[in-house]
Design a protein around this motif. Structure first.
Motif, PDB file in Angstrom:
ATOM      1  N   GLY A 252       0.874  -1.090  -0.106  1.00 52.08           N
ATOM      2  CA  GLY A 252      -0.235  -0.048  -0.078  1.00 52.08           C
ATOM      3  C   GLY A 252       1.018   1.199  -0.004  1.00 52.08           C
ATOM      4  O   GLY A 252       0.580   2.116  -0.613  1.00 52.08           O
ATOM      5  N   ASN A 253       1.878   1.188   0.823  1.00 48.69           N
ATOM      6  CA  ASN A 253       2.777   2.413   0.909  1.00 48.69           C
ATOM      7  C   ASN A 253       3.549   2.672  -0.604  1.00 48.69           C
ATOM      8  O   ASN A 253       3.365   3.769  -1.122  1.00 48.69           O
ATOM      9  CB  ASN A 253       4.098   2.242   1.810  1.00 48.69           C
TER      10      ASN A 253
ATOM     11  N   ASP B 178       2.221   1.751  -3.353  1.00 52.91           N
ATOM     12  CA  ASP B 178       1.411   2.173  -4.326  1.00 52.91           C
ATOM     13  C   ASP B 178       0.910   3.676  -3.930  1.00 52.91           C
ATOM     14  O   ASP B 178       0.960   4.561  -5.062  1.00 52.91           O
ATOM     15  CB  ASP B 178      -0.139   1.569  -4.105  1.00 52.91           C
ATOM     16  N   ARG B 179       1.003   4.226  -2.799  1.00 54.29           N
ATOM     17  CA  ARG B 179       0.883   5.474  -2.404  1.00 54.29           C
ATOM     18  C   ARG B 179       2.010   6.389  -3.038  1.00 54.29           C
ATOM     19  O   ARG B 179       1.711   7.587  -3.289  1.00 54.29           O
ATOM     20  CB  ARG B 179       0.555   5.934  -1.002  1.00 54.29           C
ATOM     21  N   THR B 180       3.085   5.990  -2.790  1.00 47.61           N
ATOM     22  CA  THR B 180       4.471   6.685  -3.144  1.00 47.61           C
ATOM     23  C   THR B 180       4.337   6.651  -4.663  1.00 47.61           C
ATOM     24  O   THR B 180       4.679   7.753  -5.423  1.00 47.61           O
ATOM     25  CB  THR B 180       5.676   5.762  -2.757  1.00 47.61           C
ATOM     26  N   GLN B 181       3.996   5.447  -5.444  1.00 50.51           N
ATOM     27  CA  GLN B 181       3.729   5.651  -6.983  1.00 50.51           C
ATOM     28  C   GLN B 181       2.939   6.706  -7.260  1.00 50.51           C
ATOM     29  O   GLN B 181       3.047   7.414  -8.312  1.00 50.51           O
ATOM     30  CB  GLN B 181       3.602   4.430  -7.320  1.00 50.51           C
ATOM     31  N   ASP B 182       1.775   6.750  -6.669  1.00 53.21           N
ATOM     32  CA  ASP B 182       0.824   7.752  -7.036  1.00 53.21           C
ATOM     33  C   ASP B 182       1.236   9.145  -6.585  1.00 53.21           C
ATOM     34  O   ASP B 182       0.995  10.393  -7.428  1.00 53.21           O
ATOM     35  CB  ASP B 182      -0.391   7.484  -6.266  1.00 53.21           C
ATOM     36  N   SER B 183       2.122   9.335  -5.731  1.00 49.98           N
ATOM     37  CA  SER B 183       2.604  10.664  -5.319  1.00 49.98           C
ATOM     38  C   SER B 183       3.709  11.004  -6.464  1.00 49.98           C
ATOM     39  O   SER B 183       3.671  12.378  -6.700  1.00 49.98           O
ATOM     40  CB  SER B 183       3.186  10.470  -3.828  1.00 49.98           C
TER      41      SER B 183
ATOM     42  N   ARG C 197       3.551   9.962  -9.359  1.00 48.19           N
ATOM     43  CA  ARG C 197       2.770  10.527 -10.780  1.00 48.19           C
ATOM     44  C   ARG C 197       2.223  11.926 -10.669  1.00 48.19           C
ATOM     45  O   ARG C 197       2.029  12.685 -11.669  1.00 48.19           O
ATOM     46  CB  ARG C 197       1.623   9.406 -11.005  1.00 48.19           C
ATOM     47  N   SER C 198       1.561  11.982  -9.429  1.00 48.13           N
ATOM     48  CA  SER C 198       1.210  13.365  -9.195  1.00 48.13           C
ATOM     49  C   SER C 198       2.182  14.564  -9.345  1.00 48.13           C
ATOM     50  O   SER C 198       1.903  15.583 -10.147  1.00 48.13           O
ATOM     51  CB  SER C 198       0.440  13.485  -7.691  1.00 48.13           C
TER      52      SER C 198
END
Length: 115
Positions: A85-86, A88-93, A95-96
């Motif tokens: 989960g971390n 995934d959140r890091t990857q989303d961050s 990308r953002s």
């Protein structure tokens, strides 16, 4: 006591005899070393449970060892899920942030073209 006997007719499956809590089990699998590792883990857990308790009932020792192993498995799964989960959140961050930087770069380039 470990004894291996190749069984070629079954596509690389080998028979392995392992000793778990003073009982010999004859198992089959494609990776005898892995089977031996599993058996050693179970044997170690059973001996640890037996050393902590007053029971000599091997079935009770086996169930308590299985509960200990299951507890470890669930804890590791929870840790893995948290780490995934971390990630995934890091990857989303990332990308953002990349999207924001790309937008800023586009603005700079447009200002240069216009100016």
């Amino acid at each position: 006591m470990k004894h291996r006997e190749a069984v070629g007719a079954e596509g690389g499956v080998e028979a392995v005899s392992v000793d778990i809590y003073d009982q010999v089990y004859h198992l089959r699998g494609t990776d005898p070393e892995y089977i031996e590792q599993l058996a050693a883990l179970v044997d170690t857990k059973m001996r640890a449970v037996a050393a902590q308790g007053n029971t000599v009932d091997s079935l009770r020792v086996a169930v308590l060892a299985a509960l200990n192993i299951s507890d470890e498995l669930l804890a590791l799964r929870a840790r893995f899920d948290a780490l995934a989960g971390n990630a995934d959140r890091t990857q989303d961050s990332f990308r953002s942030r990349a999207g924001t930087l790309a937008g800023m770069l586009d603005e700079v380039l447009e200002d240069r073209r216009a100016g």
